[in-house]
Design a protein around this motif. Sequence first.
Motif, mmCIF file in Angstrom:
data_model
loop_
_atom_site.group_PDB
_atom_site.id
_atom_site.type_symbol
_atom_site.label_atom_id
_atom_site.label_comp_id
_atom_site.label_asym_id
_atom_site.label_seq_id
_atom_site.Cartn_x
_atom_site.Cartn_y
_atom_site.Cartn_z
ATOM 1 N N ASN A 163 14.297 67.475 57.491
ATOM 2 C CA ASN A 163 14.915 66.855 57.233
ATOM 3 C C ASN A 163 14.619 65.599 58.196
ATOM 4 O OD1 ASN A 163 16.067 67.803 55.525
ATOM 5 N ND2 ASN A 163 17.945 68.799 56.274
ATOM 6 N N PRO A 164 15.793 64.487 58.390
ATOM 7 C CA PRO A 164 15.738 63.391 59.270
ATOM 8 C C PRO A 164 16.263 64.108 60.667
ATOM 9 C CG PRO A 164 16.452 62.466 56.859
ATOM 10 C CD PRO A 164 16.004 64.343 56.337
ATOM 11 N N HIS A 165 16.312 63.488 61.488
ATOM 12 C CA HIS A 165 16.121 64.397 62.818
ATOM 13 C C HIS A 165 17.711 64.804 62.864
ATOM 14 C CE1 HIS A 165 15.833 65.672 67.361
ATOM 15 N NE2 HIS A 165 17.217 64.954 67.551
ATOM 16 N N HIS A 166 18.606 63.768 62.544
ATOM 17 C CA HIS A 166 20.154 64.020 62.802
ATOM 18 C C HIS A 166 20.434 64.754 61.622
ATOM 19 C CE1 HIS A 166 20.055 60.899 59.802
ATOM 20 N NE2 HIS A 166 21.159 61.290 59.166
ATOM 21 N N LEU A 167 20.264 65.319 60.663
ATOM 22 C CA LEU A 167 20.289 65.950 59.744
ATOM 23 C C LEU A 167 19.466 67.361 60.154
ATOM 24 C CD1 LEU A 167 20.787 64.145 56.808
ATOM 25 C CD2 LEU A 167 22.681 64.821 58.124
ATOM 26 N N ARG A 168 18.725 67.436 60.917
ATOM 27 C CA ARG A 168 18.111 69.197 60.755
ATOM 28 C C ARG A 168 19.166 70.434 61.111
ATOM 29 N NH1 ARG A 168 12.929 67.246 63.950
ATOM 30 N NH2 ARG A 168 12.112 65.381 62.887
ATOM 31 N N ASN A 170 10.578 75.137 75.777
ATOM 32 C CA ASN A 170 11.114 73.398 75.553
ATOM 33 C C ASN A 170 12.717 73.490 76.440
ATOM 34 O OD1 ASN A 170 11.036 72.527 72.733
ATOM 35 N ND2 ASN A 170 10.862 74.476 72.276
ATOM 36 N N PRO A 171 12.279 73.201 77.667
ATOM 37 C CA PRO A 171 12.524 74.263 78.965
ATOM 38 C C PRO A 171 13.893 72.580 79.400
ATOM 39 C CG PRO A 171 10.126 74.526 79.607
ATOM 40 C CD PRO A 171 10.744 73.495 78.017
ATOM 41 N N ALA A 172 13.687 71.745 78.159
ATOM 42 C CA ALA A 172 14.807 69.930 78.464
ATOM 43 C C ALA A 172 15.223 70.294 76.801
ATOM 44 C CB ALA A 172 14.346 68.931 78.899
ATOM 45 N N PRO A 173 15.665 71.147 75.768
ATOM 46 C CA PRO A 173 16.172 71.282 74.584
ATOM 47 C C PRO A 173 16.701 70.690 74.229
ATOM 48 C CG PRO A 173 16.745 73.325 74.865
ATOM 49 C CD PRO A 173 16.131 72.589 76.633
ATOM 50 N N ASP A 174 16.782 69.455 72.796
ATOM 51 C CA ASP A 174 17.721 68.883 72.746
ATOM 52 C C ASP A 174 19.350 69.150 72.720
ATOM 53 O OD1 ASP A 174 18.993 66.697 71.292
ATOM 54 O OD2 ASP A 174 18.584 67.613 69.452
ATOM 55 N N ALA A 175 20.119 68.643 73.446
ATOM 56 C CA ALA A 175 21.120 69.059 73.247
ATOM 57 C C ALA A 175 22.813 68.140 72.786
ATOM 58 C CB ALA A 175 21.506 69.680 74.342
ATOM 59 N N ASP A 176 22.377 66.899 72.787
ATOM 60 C CA ASP A 176 23.655 65.332 71.600
ATOM 61 C C ASP A 176 23.834 65.988 70.502
ATOM 62 O OD1 ASP A 176 23.166 63.100 71.880
ATOM 63 O OD2 ASP A 176 23.205 62.893 69.884
ATOM 64 N N ILE A 177 25.319 65.691 71.034
ATOM 65 C CA ILE A 177 25.679 65.850 70.145
ATOM 66 C C ILE A 177 25.707 65.524 68.497
ATOM 67 C CG2 ILE A 177 27.367 64.546 70.685
ATOM 68 C CD1 ILE A 177 29.880 66.178 70.077
ATOM 69 N N TYR A 178 25.418 64.423 68.623
ATOM 70 C CA TYR A 178 25.167 63.561 67.567
ATOM 71 C C TYR A 178 23.753 63.932 66.566
ATOM 72 C CZ TYR A 178 28.118 60.053 68.720
ATOM 73 O OH TYR A 178 29.467 59.429 69.522
ATOM 74 N N SER A 179 22.694 64.788 67.461
ATOM 75 C CA SER A 179 22.179 66.151 66.730
ATOM 76 C C SER A 179 22.277 67.651 66.093
ATOM 77 C CB SER A 179 20.686 65.854 67.496
ATOM 78 O OG SER A 179 20.574 66.164 68.684
ATOM 79 N N VAL A 180 23.234 67.804 67.220
ATOM 80 C CA VAL A 180 23.171 69.391 67.317
ATOM 81 C C VAL A 180 24.365 69.659 66.343
ATOM 82 C CG1 VAL A 180 21.490 70.020 69.468
ATOM 83 C CG2 VAL A 180 23.974 69.618 69.502
ATOM 84 N N GLY A 181 25.445 68.750 66.593
ATOM 85 C CA GLY A 181 26.767 68.914 65.973
ATOM 86 C C GLY A 181 27.434 68.852 66.522
#
Length: 387
Positions: free
Chosen positions: A207-212, A265-276
């Motif tokens: 999926n696109p990044h924001h929908l994964r 991934n010691p600095a993993p994605d944690a943005d509200i707009y990608s992880v929900g």
Amino acid sequence: MKKIGILYGMENTFPQALVERVNSKGVEGIVAEAVKIDRVIQAEPTEYAVIIDRISQDVPFYRAFLKNAALCGTAVINNPFWWSADEKFFNNCLAEQIGIPVPKTALLPSKERPTDTGETSFRNLTFPMAWEEMFSYIGFPAYMKPHNGGGWKSVYKVENPQDLWNKHQETGQLVMMLQEEIVFDDYFRCYCIGQKDVLVMPYEPNNPHHLRYAAEMKAKGEEGEKLVATIKEYVLKLNIALGYDFNTVEFAVRNGVPIAIDFCNPAPDADIYSVGPDNFEWVVEAAANMAIERAQKHIPGQTNLTWGTFVKNAVVPATVSSPAIATPPTELSEVPAPENEKIAIKKVPQKKATKATAVVKPELAVAVTPPTEKPGKTPAVKPAKKK
């Protein structure tokens, strides 16, 4: 007053939310803020008991600052010494030793010689290498990716040996891995915080990044429950062995077996707009609790880093009696490890490769003649889902 500092770059939602969450708990003697650096002097302690690192992988100045801070007693999350040494090929090797399934993987020499090396620098490299055996072991189609990369940069799907040779022309001095393709039924990304809290998230890499993270788990009922339990067990074993306090692990599930795809991934994605919103709330709360706990257990002037069992088990007390040789401590971290931290390291036998009929091509390192026409760059791809 013990300070918890957040070191970050362009991300906007997680760092601020973490600072606010820590401070909102009103824990006596604990405060959180964005890290402020006005000077870095050797062996000079920082004002922070804990620093959560979200950016030093991209900023060498910050990595040097964090190592100095850690040496002087700051609990840096994640351990900058281990993070500097870690890479994906090693992760796969360690996973095999602790009994966690991973894709079959081989290491490839770089297309171009490293700077300041010559032909004699490669006198220990056999020419030709055992390409047929490697190709038979991995199979095609396969994926070629940097052995220490991230973010799906310089990742190629290769259909056959000739396709590999063509695309390898673009990789320069990168040392690449060749990895089998995993056609998966389910896919998961998992947060692991403090080597004890695990969140298993259905994930769709196509999926696109924001929908994964807008995905549903396909395994249901008892089968699904057993799968999630196995994934949680694997996540904890990996992070305890590696020594990460804040990490994500990805699994591709093939025929009911979770196969670890990415777990550095010691600095993993944690943005509200990608992880929900729901996943975001979980990771903010878990990270805040971990940071507070580490600050409370912080002992000024002592080593407050977390080290994995891979390193701890390798520390052997000195056998030579000499005032000039210090005896290593029995524990490298002042932070007590979870009860399940002791993991038996067991060698998993490798499958013996068989001869293939692929035509042997020129060496990838040193001896490859560039093609007359440079192939177009292949966009980064993810495994296709089984239909």
